[in-house]
Design an enzyme around this catalytic site. Sequence first.
Site, PDB file in Angstrom:
ATOM      1  N   HIS A 217     -12.944 -13.741  66.322  1.00 40.54           N
ATOM      2  CA  HIS A 217     -12.835 -15.202  66.160  1.00 40.54           C
ATOM      3  C   HIS A 217     -12.261 -15.837  67.423  1.00 40.54           C
ATOM      4  CE1 HIS A 217     -12.373 -13.806  61.837  1.00 40.54           C
ATOM      5  NE2 HIS A 217     -13.368 -14.667  61.726  1.00 40.54           N
TER       6      HIS A 217
ATOM      7  N   GLY B 230     -20.556 -15.434  65.760  1.00 42.95           N
ATOM      8  CA  GLY B 230     -20.576 -14.098  66.360  1.00 42.95           C
ATOM      9  C   GLY B 230     -21.881 -13.372  66.061  1.00 42.95           C
TER      10      GLY B 230
ATOM     11  N   MET C 228     -15.240  -5.649  64.983  1.00 46.34           N
ATOM     12  CA  MET C 228     -14.111  -6.300  64.307  1.00 46.34           C
ATOM     13  C   MET C 228     -14.608  -7.134  63.138  1.00 46.34           C
ATOM     14  SD  MET C 228     -11.363  -7.306  67.138  1.00 46.34           S
ATOM     15  CE  MET C 228     -10.750  -6.065  68.267  1.00 46.34           C
TER      16      MET C 228
END
Length: 284
Positions: A35, A145, A182
Amino acid sequence: MIITGDITELRAVRWADRSLSWGLVPTMGFLHQGHLSLVAAAKDANDRVGASIFVNPMQFAPTEDLATYPRDLDRDFQLLRDAGVDLLFVPDNESIYPPGFQTTVSVADISRPLEGSTRPTHFQGVTTVVAKLFNIFQPDRAYFGQKDAQQTAVLRRMVVDLNFNLRMVICPTVREKDGLAMSSRNAYLSAEAREAAPVLYRALSAAAAAVELGERDGDKLRRMITKLIAAQPLSQIDYVSIADALTLQEADQIAGELLLSTAVYFGKTRLIDNIPLSVSSAAG
Ligand code: PAF
């Protein structure tokens, strides 16, 4: 950093100076470096950065983890403040889904395969909430993302189809040292599963390397990924896919813009990962 759950207040801040450009980073919180890389990219390209934290019930099926989805708002506020976010939107459910709410946004074909086949209502939830966030913020650029590759494809389609006046910016997947992408859901993994989970990236990377060496048979590559992941006893494969990056239709022959992707359960935790590939049809 101004924090608000109020749409009128948010709009007043966003439009206080019309000459400033705004980037928006929509999130469901429990933030990680992935993020923060989106925030950094937004800061580079815009005068101001907005972010949102909203765990969107519409994108969770009744059987999924809405109630237990990890949350830590105080930590998120600190991380976003430190990262230089100017305006943070933290709405409650009623602000996003007021009583009588009955309008949804759905993108047809590319919402159906891959994630959509296991989670048939998921993308309608994502597109509905993101369309609302776009209307509320009206950002110049929006940041997502590559980790959620199908989500980015679905949202890009929505932006074109519904004439949203913004640029979609897709940032590379951020990985742990051992290759694990992640994700807020990594927090659910047991110690054993955490150790096993990098197999997703290893398997996808092995297939990408085989393509590099000239392999062009989609089935062979899918079998290769499946075998590598299945060798890990804690894993239970949901899908392994090599698909056209735009349509997400499975590819028989490897050429053009492709997406190698997989979803794998470790116990109840479902992890996804992908590698985008660009293969010239002349090579191989
Ligand atoms: O990727 C996410 O975190 C969510 O799907 C999003 C885009 C914030 C919509 O709820």
